[in-house]
Design a protein around this motif. Structure first.
Motif, PDB file in Angstrom:
ATOM      1  N   UNK A  11       5.171  -3.360 -10.735  1.00 23.76           N
ATOM      2  CA  UNK A  11       4.051  -2.595 -11.275  1.00 23.76           C
ATOM      3  C   UNK A  11       2.703  -3.000 -10.689  1.00 23.76           C
ATOM      4  N   UNK A  12       2.660  -4.145 -10.009  1.00 22.00           N
ATOM      5  CA  UNK A  12       1.401  -4.686  -9.515  1.00 22.00           C
ATOM      6  C   UNK A  12       0.850  -3.867  -8.352  1.00 22.00           C
ATOM      7  N   UNK A  13      -0.488  -3.818  -8.237  1.00 19.59           N
ATOM      8  CA  UNK A  13      -1.092  -3.163  -7.064  1.00 19.59           C
ATOM      9  C   UNK A  13      -1.517  -4.237  -6.066  1.00 19.59           C
ATOM     10  N   UNK A  14      -1.217  -4.003  -4.783  1.00 24.32           N
ATOM     11  CA  UNK A  14      -1.543  -4.998  -3.752  1.00 24.32           C
ATOM     12  C   UNK A  14      -2.672  -4.505  -2.857  1.00 24.32           C
ATOM     13  N   UNK A  15      -3.348  -3.428  -3.297  1.00 27.92           N
ATOM     14  CA  UNK A  15      -4.380  -2.796  -2.478  1.00 27.92           C
ATOM     15  C   UNK A  15      -5.498  -3.752  -2.069  1.00 27.92           C
ATOM     16  N   UNK A  16      -5.859  -4.677  -2.968  1.00 25.79           N
ATOM     17  CA  UNK A  16      -7.051  -5.493  -2.736  1.00 25.79           C
ATOM     18  C   UNK A  16      -6.778  -6.721  -1.874  1.00 25.79           C
TER      19      UNK A  16
ATOM     20  N   UNK B  16      -3.575 -11.966   5.496  1.00 20.15           N
ATOM     21  CA  UNK B  16      -2.899 -13.263   5.283  1.00 20.15           C
ATOM     22  C   UNK B  16      -2.288 -13.365   3.890  1.00 20.15           C
ATOM     23  N   UNK B  17      -2.980 -12.845   2.893  1.00 26.20           N
ATOM     24  CA  UNK B  17      -2.451 -12.917   1.525  1.00 26.20           C
ATOM     25  C   UNK B  17      -1.160 -12.105   1.409  1.00 26.20           C
ATOM     26  N   UNK B  18      -1.169 -10.941   2.050  1.00 31.11           N
ATOM     27  CA  UNK B  18       0.033 -10.094   2.004  1.00 31.11           C
ATOM     28  C   UNK B  18       1.213 -10.799   2.678  1.00 31.11           C
ATOM     29  N   UNK B  19       0.941 -11.466   3.823  1.00 31.70           N
ATOM     30  CA  UNK B  19       2.034 -12.153   4.541  1.00 31.70           C
ATOM     31  C   UNK B  19       2.607 -13.292   3.699  1.00 31.70           C
ATOM     32  N   UNK B  20       1.730 -14.034   3.037  1.00 31.68           N
ATOM     33  CA  UNK B  20       2.195 -15.133   2.178  1.00 31.68           C
ATOM     34  C   UNK B  20       3.096 -14.567   1.077  1.00 31.68           C
ATOM     35  N   UNK B  21       2.661 -13.443   0.525  1.00 33.82           N
ATOM     36  CA  UNK B  21       3.410 -12.830  -0.563  1.00 33.82           C
ATOM     37  C   UNK B  21       4.783 -12.331  -0.089  1.00 33.82           C
ATOM     38  N   UNK B  22       4.807 -11.752   1.121  1.00 35.37           N
ATOM     39  CA  UNK B  22       6.077 -11.269   1.678  1.00 35.37           C
ATOM     40  C   UNK B  22       7.056 -12.422   1.841  1.00 35.37           C
ATOM     41  N   UNK B  23       6.543 -13.555   2.326  1.00 32.65           N
ATOM     42  CA  UNK B  23       7.405 -14.717   2.533  1.00 32.65           C
ATOM     43  C   UNK B  23       7.967 -15.212   1.198  1.00 32.65           C
TER      44      UNK B  23
END
Ligand SMILES: [Zn+2]
Length: 438
Positions: free
Chosen positions: A7-12, A16-23
């Protein structure tokens, strides 16, 4: 927890933050395999086939709506990587302990696991246990650092180091032997693949040398030459490729085996091709018939088969009600053939076993009338037939002739609860058409 992530939005987020989250997501997803292995092993150890309504992998496939192949893979993965218990109840470590530990903390994924399992599949059985343990530890360590295809190269290197002369024994070869008849493609063709032992190869070679020679068994000939030596004319006429000749040679060899009559009986009828079609289809020579093996056969092939004297062909008019009566407790040949047209295969819900491999079950076990009415018979594969015993599963006939499977009350849970208890697998037209399952 998953609901929150989804349900979370990752727009903001920044890149680098997105890559950390993917890992992180990859690691966490991998860790979920562990409780799955544990649950599967516990069910496998503690539940009975009566409770699943058949095989564990089949029940998992039905419950999770995954293919039976995928379900079998999960059961095998759980056996290698999940915690186990000895018959005495003592906990045992996983069969591949280092791999299991790395998967459990999320450092390796399914790709790595597949490479390590493949390594062990190809390892000769004479390699001692201590060496196997070291190899597994080494590969699991490397898998934490590299991608699966890189680990594949390391595993190949390790295989070479452990077995530089390529020494394999009969046991190793016997373990690898296989013949896979793939599913029928939309055009009716099927892929055949597998691994032959040297002995099987030597046998096939000589059969093909004879029957796949230029000019032999050529379907384009008016009367194909199946024994003797083809003359120069037949050889010249033969425009088939070597691979096409191999196909025709193998078919001729199999047909000769069937026609020899040496195969005797199988499940109550002579080993022969049972084809089901309707009078209408036969008269128009169009459409597809089905075989007792669950495959589709174009009518042109049916008619060609019928021209071979050694086969026998059973044709039914589906519009005509068929009732056969017999005083014997054992279903007669005719009744079995009728079941091929009615049931086509095992009638247990979701079961894909075709008619050739089925046993005949008496739906009404009160055999007071001493007749074996075909309306009272149904096809069941070996593992489903065994569920039908006093105090176990029962069957009953619906008004339309379908067989319904009912678990005993104390087992009325799990994947089959609240679902139709008939089998539509062999009757896809019922799912598409007017005859919806109530
Ligand atoms: Zn079955």
């Amino acid at each position: 927890m998953v609901a929150r992530i989804v349900g979370h939005s990752y727009d903001a987020l920044t890149t680098p933050e997105r890559l950390v989250l993917l890992e992180k997501l990859e690691h966490e997803t991998r860790r979920l395999a562990f409780p799955r292995h544990e649950l599967i092993n516990q069910v496998a150890e503690q539940a009975t086939p009566e409770e699943f309504g058949g095989k564990l992998s089949h029940a998992l496939a039905d419950l999770l709506h995954i293919s039976r192949a995928a379900a079998a893979q999960r059961v095998a993965d759980a056996a290698d990587l999940g915690p186990r218990r000895a018959i005495t109840g003592e906990p045992l470590e996983a069969r591949l302990p280092a791999t299991a530990a790395a998967q459990r903390d999320g450092s390796i994924g399914d790709g790595h696991v597949a490479v390590i399992r493949q390594f062990f599949d190809q390892l000769p059985h004479w390699v001692d246990v201590e060496t196997q343990r070291c190899a597994e530890q080494h590969l699991a360590q490397q898998a934490v650092r590299f991608r699966p295809e890189q680990v594949r190269k390391l595993a190949d290197r390790l295989t070479y180091c452990l077995n530089p002369d390529g020494t394999f024994t009969d046991t190793d070869r016997a373990r690898r032997r296989s013949l896979v008849l793939g599913v029928q493609d939309i055009d009716g063709m099927s892929r055949l693949s597998g691994w032959l032992t040297p002995e099987a190869r030597a046998t096939l070679e000589v059969v093909l040398a004879k029957l796949a020679a230029p000019g032999m068994c050529n379907a384009d000939d008016q009367t194909p030459i199946v024994d003797g030596t083809p003359g120069e004319e037949s050889i010249k006429r033969d425009t088939r490729s070597a691979n096409q000749r191999n196909h025709d040679g193998l078919q001729a060899a199999l047909r000769a085996t069937l026609a020899s009559g040496k195969l005797g009986q199988h499940n109550g009828i002579p080993a022969t091709i049972v084809v089901t079609t309707t009078l209408e289809q036969l008269e128009s020579a169009a459409g597809k018939a089905s075989t007792g093996g669950g495959s589709q056969l174009p009518l042109s092939d049916v008619i060609r088969l019928a021209s071979h004297a050694h086969h026998y062909l059973a044709i039914f008019d589906e519009a005509t009600p068929i009732g056969l009566y017999h005083t014997k407790r054992i279903a007669s040949t005719g009744q079995r053939i009728v079941l091929h047209t009615k049931d086509r295969g095992c009638t247990a819900p979701g079961c894909d076993v075709p008619g050739y491999l089925c046993e005949v079950h008496h739906v009404d076990e009160s055999a007071s009338c001493h007749t074996t009415d075909v309306d009272n018979l149904t096809f069941a594969c070996g593992s489903h037939h065994r569920l039908l015993k006093p105090g176990g599963w029962t069957t009953r006939k619906r008004a339309n002739g379908d067989t319904e499977w009912i678990p005993p009350p104390h087992l009325d849970f799990g994947p089959l609860r609240g679902r139709p208890r008939t089998n539509t697998f062999h009757h896809p037209e019922k799912l598409l058409g007017e005859e919806g399952d109530p």
